[in-house]
Design a protein around this motif. Sequence first.
Motif, short mmCIF file in Angstrom:
data_model
loop_
_atom_site.label_atom_id
_atom_site.label_comp_id
_atom_site.label_asym_id
_atom_site.label_seq_id
_atom_site.Cartn_x
_atom_site.Cartn_y
_atom_site.Cartn_z
N SER A 62 -1.10 -6.17 -6.11
CA SER A 62 -1.16 -6.16 -4.65
C SER A 62 -1.34 -4.75 -4.13
O SER A 62 -0.89 -3.78 -4.76
N GLU A 63 -1.99 -4.63 -2.99
CA GLU A 63 -2.17 -3.31 -2.38
C GLU A 63 -0.82 -2.66 -2.09
O GLU A 63 -0.65 -1.46 -2.22
N ALA A 64 0.14 -3.51 -1.69
CA ALA A 64 1.47 -2.99 -1.37
C ALA A 64 2.09 -2.32 -2.60
O ALA A 64 2.75 -1.29 -2.50
N ARG A 65 1.86 -2.93 -3.78
CA ARG A 65 2.45 -2.36 -5.00
C ARG A 65 1.74 -1.05 -5.37
O ARG A 65 2.39 -0.08 -5.76
N LYS A 92 -8.21 5.79 1.22
CA LYS A 92 -7.77 4.41 1.51
C LYS A 92 -8.60 3.37 0.77
O LYS A 92 -8.09 2.33 0.38
N THR A 143 3.11 6.25 -3.51
CA THR A 143 4.06 7.00 -2.70
C THR A 143 5.30 7.40 -3.49
O THR A 143 6.05 8.27 -3.06
N PHE A 144 5.51 6.75 -4.63
CA PHE A 144 6.69 7.09 -5.45
C PHE A 144 6.50 8.46 -6.10
O PHE A 144 7.40 9.29 -6.11
N PHE A 159 -7.49 1.57 -2.57
CA PHE A 159 -6.44 0.57 -2.69
C PHE A 159 -6.95 -0.88 -2.75
O PHE A 159 -6.65 -1.59 -3.71
N LEU A 189 -1.93 10.90 -0.36
CA LEU A 189 -2.74 9.96 0.41
C LEU A 189 -3.50 10.67 1.51
O LEU A 189 -4.24 10.07 2.27
N TYR A 232 0.35 0.94 -3.34
CA TYR A 232 0.86 1.90 -2.35
C TYR A 232 2.24 2.39 -2.76
O TYR A 232 2.55 3.58 -2.64
N GLY A 233 3.06 1.47 -3.27
CA GLY A 233 4.39 1.84 -3.74
C GLY A 233 4.34 2.86 -4.86
O GLY A 233 5.08 3.85 -4.85
#
Lengths: 567, 157
Positions: B52-55, B39, B61-62, B42, B68, B57-58
């Motif tokens: 961004s962390e969200a990106r 974690k 996970t893709f 990130f 993770l 993460y995207g």
Amino acid sequence: MSEYMIIDGIKAEINGEKNILELARKVGIEIPAFCYDPELSIYGACRMCMFEDERGRLEASCSTPPRAGMVIKTNTAKLRKYRKMILELLLANHCRDCTTCHMSGKCRLQEFAYKFNIEGVRFPNNACQLSPDHSSYCILRDPGKCILCGKCVRMCNEIQSVGAIDYAFRGSKMKIATAFDGDIANSPCVGCGQCAAVCPTGAITIRDDADLVWKALGNPEVEVSVQVAPAVRVGLGTEFGFEEGTNVMGKLVTALKEMGFDKVYDTNIGADLTIMEESNELIHRIKKGGKLPMFTSCCPAWIRFAEDKYPDLLDNISTCKSPMQMLAATVKATYKGEKKHVHVAIMPCSAKKDEAKRAKFNGDVDYVLSAQEVVRMIREHGIHFKYLEESLPDVPFKEYTGASVIFGASGGVMEAALRTAVETITGQKLGNVEFSEVRGMQGVKEAEYAVGDLNVKVAVVSGLKNATEICNKVRSGECDYQFIEIMSCPGGCVNGGGQPFVDAFKRSDMDYKGMRASGLYKTDANMSARKSHENSAISALYDNFFGEVGGHKAHELLHTHYEPKNK
Amino acid sequence: MTAFDYTVLDRAIEQFGNKESSLIAILQYAQEHYRYLPKEVFPYLSKKLGISEARIYGVATFYENFSLEQKGKYVIKVCDGTACHVRHSVPILEALRKELGLSEEKKTTDDLMFTVETVACLGACSSAPAITLNNEIYPTMTPEKAVALVKSLKENA
């Protein structure tokens, strides 16, 4: 020589349209689409906007630029079949509890399902079992209603550069998620609600607190007062059949009284108070060598954004509370009644819900209602809004100036502050009170004014992506502004996330933001008092309650401070 | 617990460049070192690369290849590509999962010794059905041979 293409047999002249979808709309052909939004980048995911060329090939009209000589059709048997299939598959993964959905009647998926005569869905549906994310005070995310059009992601990243959400996982497992798929409340989300403003379904909506307010209204032991923000009065009229931008404050006051609010106040008084304090602070900073440029502090989403991404610039932000919090603090501090006092604020904004919960503000605002919630409450109460008589807000928080009402438009706070600051610095009356350079819906506006022997350089920014650019310049010392107004939502509060939903096509066809803003400027132009310091109610407040502008009591009640998100 | 070692990420950024387009290479480098993406990676990369962390993460996970979750000491990949599939790779997978108490959702044993996952093709079709143990290929496997391999690893542990 002009170039043409043929769309459904119509000769369409190509004038630099970025895609066939836009060109088709110009010649009166509406191609259906979910994921397309002219303000955002092209994504091409929903495939609803496909056209068929002469060879029977299908392509997406949003991502195909028009070329001279092309001959296409937008409605063929093949396309109808494809569109129906897309809709059926989307509906199969969509929680179809339309009768209890806030977006019912405004939902693009519902509209298309009806338009395209979808009569049944052959696939099992588990979408309603996905649990919504209730963690935010501002927005509600319901993944069961998400159609993965990605408008929210593009809004959050491209226009707002917040980056709270993005696409995660892959294929049939793909979803819109925060980092680690956590609660939105623990993400960098600033609560601006612009994602909800572009969501074509009910997957992201503004949190609804109407029940809590109804409860207070129904309790005879409680006195309920309410304040109404400037942008709301030009935003919610369309929901009741008025033209976009009509100022319906008078009717709104009557409606609120009918609903049981004991006192209706005008947030404009808070705005005038803000100008008194903020222009004083600005002059102080300029003359005494304080930290410059000074940023405005009215917008709570901007404050959250700065606390997260620009902790080093927090001392540049005006310590003034927002008009909502200033008025609420004053209302609560001067309340003399016996009953328990609940204060509600009606805002064009979802981030205000979060602002009201800040510990430093002691719950001065008990509940924040967005314009959307108020519209629903008015309907629920069975009020014929259009035919209401007009009434005035209650004393002592009713008398306002033209300077305060323009707070709702990008540039309004700047203009209002300039009107007062210039007269204070020069000691002379302004001939023309209008600072047209800072008006308009552009994302970045700059102006320079000679004020006495000072040269005041200002910038007005709306949209957080634009704010990022200007903050970076301030950080690196590339600019020499003294005063910067920042509003998170493009165009300012008139386009706030809590304003009534505007359909995607209307968003691109009509300058609804500009119309709302001109509604405010019109109100301002018709006022006799157009400068905050000419508000006699404000003078009385300082004389009888606060004492001096920027004085001890004012500091205690009207100012605040900011803290970095990650200390 | 010791403090997280960010120097690995600094090295990766130095090697691949502090830019958005280096993200995947940096994540791969990090995963090679930690054997998964902790974690802490990130927020650190988000700040450094301005993504961004969200990106991030995207992206993480893709791609199936990024994990993770912490993986076991022994990572067994069972090939389920076409060649291995028709030569009965599924019984091998089932036998391994049964032996280690794992499933499609639970890929790693609680003692962090074993991870069992599937892979679409190892490119070792001539040796089908094949598995890899920490990137080393074990050709023409059977459920029995696979279980025996796991047992010997357990004994030597």
